[in-house]
Design a protein around this motif. Structure first.
Motif, PDB file in Angstrom:
ATOM      1  N   THR A   5       0.799  -1.171  -0.047  1.00 59.27           N
ATOM      2  CA  THR A   5       0.332  -0.135   0.040  1.00 59.27           C
ATOM      3  C   THR A   5       0.581   1.489  -0.072  1.00 59.27           C
ATOM      4  O   THR A   5       1.610   1.461   0.509  1.00 59.27           O
ATOM      5  CB  THR A   5      -1.040  -0.287   1.260  1.00 59.27           C
ATOM      6  N   GLY A   7       1.066   5.657   0.138  1.00 61.72           N
ATOM      7  CA  GLY A   7       0.010   6.847   0.505  1.00 61.72           C
ATOM      8  C   GLY A   7      -0.703   6.611   1.897  1.00 61.72           C
ATOM      9  O   GLY A   7      -0.417   5.502   2.600  1.00 61.72           O
ATOM     10  N   HIS A   8      -0.843   7.858   2.466  1.00 63.66           N
ATOM     11  CA  HIS A   8      -1.886   8.299   3.744  1.00 63.66           C
ATOM     12  C   HIS A   8      -3.725   8.151   3.327  1.00 63.66           C
ATOM     13  O   HIS A   8      -3.896   7.308   3.420  1.00 63.66           O
ATOM     14  CB  HIS A   8      -0.945   9.069   4.270  1.00 63.66           C
ATOM     15  N   ARG A  11      -4.503   6.691  -1.128  1.00 66.56           N
ATOM     16  CA  ARG A  11      -3.873   6.103  -0.887  1.00 66.56           C
ATOM     17  C   ARG A  11      -4.429   5.130  -2.580  1.00 66.56           C
ATOM     18  O   ARG A  11      -5.176   4.821  -2.277  1.00 66.56           O
ATOM     19  CB  ARG A  11      -3.576   4.688   0.470  1.00 66.56           C
ATOM     20  N   THR A  13      -3.741   0.371  -3.090  1.00 62.28           N
ATOM     21  CA  THR A  13      -2.587  -1.009  -3.010  1.00 62.28           C
ATOM     22  C   THR A  13      -2.488  -1.946  -3.792  1.00 62.28           C
ATOM     23  O   THR A  13      -4.080  -1.893  -4.410  1.00 62.28           O
ATOM     24  CB  THR A  13      -3.848  -1.962  -1.932  1.00 62.28           C
ATOM     25  N   CYS A 342       0.170  10.483  -7.714  1.00 58.49           N
ATOM     26  CA  CYS A 342      -0.156  10.387  -5.981  1.00 58.49           C
ATOM     27  C   CYS A 342       0.512  10.562  -4.725  1.00 58.49           C
ATOM     28  O   CYS A 342      -0.119  11.358  -3.619  1.00 58.49           O
ATOM     29  CB  CYS A 342       0.232   8.778  -5.843  1.00 58.49           C
ATOM     30  N   ASP A 346      -1.914  12.632  -2.367  1.00 53.31           N
ATOM     31  CA  ASP A 346      -2.150  12.783  -0.703  1.00 53.31           C
ATOM     32  C   ASP A 346      -1.588  14.035  -0.607  1.00 53.31           C
ATOM     33  O   ASP A 346      -2.325  13.917   0.282  1.00 53.31           O
ATOM     34  CB  ASP A 346      -0.971  11.931  -1.452  1.00 53.31           C
TER      35      ASP A 346
END
Length: 356
Positions: A5, A7-8, A11, A13, A342, A346
């Motif tokens: 995964t 990002g925060h 995000r 996966t 990305c 984020d």
């Protein structure tokens, strides 16, 4: 296997293997109400797709993406967006001869050392095939960022041959198979890489990505520095061996007066007279163009015989057959764009969550 995964608040996966039935990803944190359909994602996937010229792997994958969830009547719902791409041109037999042999430069040995087994069919999970899902997730990230933020990438060096910065023309990037912004160098690269390919060898490259329109204030000064996370994102791409932001390693030879990006006011707004910082100061965007470059090593799968060992510790020689990129840096350009998108998506959401 953990750590799939990225990002925060925004995000994704990813899942799947190079020679499995399909690859895919689940994008979480995308706000509701954004226009999104498969055709929008597809145009970015097409730029990374294999088999588009003689200078990339001849694996014939359409990379047709299918949205399984998270979109209704052409708009995001705010729920997880599940994306899938079927693998349609696997040739696992190409790898049967190396089932018990470690390929130099690949993750074969380290993967086996960690997990006690490996998927020898193109590297399995460690294959660059996974990057198709990064490009798909990056397309969603661009929707989060909006049209005012423009992300672009180009190949600036192939092997020992570097573009002339004075010839930089973004319109040329789409006119050649190398994402090259220098028309004359693109023509030279064609002959250069053709000779490399016919010789059964490969070369490395440098990819540059830029983001225009990012406002000042994104990022955080300690453990969530924007440049730190951009560097980590680019380094996570297969074959990446180095990253620099702005003038990067060249600043080691600068004086303080050379390096400092002086400021003036223009139309009532702060303006930087140079951009050695690459659009980021103290881990926070300064409103200037964000610039990052990554070095991509030569493709490790080559026809030239190399010395190696087997899983049983026997010394041997290997000549990697199959369909491989003579310069993997070419198809890394849209992947680098996607990872930058990305990270920025984020940070946009994190910034909004902290300061409103």
């Amino acid at each position: 296997m953990s750590h799939n995964t990225f990002g925060h608040m925004f995000r994704f996966t990813s899942w799947g293997e190079s020679h499995g039935s399909a690859i895919g990803c689940v994008v979480d944190g995308c706000p509701p109400g954004l226009d999104l359909d498969e055709s929008y994602i597809q145009k970015f996937l097409d730029s990374r797709r294999p088999g588009t010229s003689k200078f990339v792997t001849q694996r014939q994958e359409a990379d047709q993406v299918k949205i399984l969830s998270g979109v209704f009547e052409g708009r995001t719902t705010g729920t997880p967006i599940s994306l899938r791409i079927d693998n349609t041109d696997q040739r696992s037999r190409d790898y049967s001869d190396i089932k018990h042999v470690y390929r130099p430069g690949h993750a074969d040995f380290t993967y086996d050392a960690k997990y006690g087994f490996r998927d020898y069919r193109g590297g399995g999970r460690s294959s660059a095939r996974e990057t198709a899902m990064r490009v798909a997730a990056g397309a969603v990230a661009r929707k989060v960022l909006g049209d005012k933020i423009v992300i672009r990438g180009a190949l600036t060096q192939m092997g020992s041959k570097m573009i002339d910065g004075d010839n930089w023309d973004w319109d040329e990037v789409g006119n050649n198979p190398f994402f090259c912004p220098d028309k004359s160098m693109a023509e030279e690269w064609a002959d250069y890489l053709d000779a490399i390919r016919k010789d059964g060898n490969s070369v490395g490259a440098i990819v540059e990505v830029q983001a225009d329109g990012v406002p000042a204030g994104w990022g955080a000064p300690i453990y969530a520095k924007l440049d730190t996370e951009i560097a980590a994102a680019l380094m996570s791409i297969n074959a990446a061996k180095g990253v620099e932001i702005g003038s990067g390693f060249a600043t080691a030879s600068f004086s303080g007066t050379d390096n400092a990006d002086e400021m003036r006011m223009k139309d009532g707004k702060p303006m930087f007279m140079t951009n050695n910082a690459g659009g980021i100061l103290g881990g926070i965007s300064n409103g200037d163009t964000i610039v990052a470059r990554m070095a991509i090593k030569p493709t490790s799968s080559i026809l030239t015989p190399r010395q190696t060992i087997t899983r049983q510790g026997e010394e041997t020689e290997i000549r990697t057959k199959g369909r491989h990129d003579p310069c993997v840096g070419i198809r890394a350009v849209p992947v680098a764009e996607a990872m930058l998108a990305c990270v920025l998506a984020d940070h946009k959401l994190r910034h909004r969550g902290q300061v409103g």
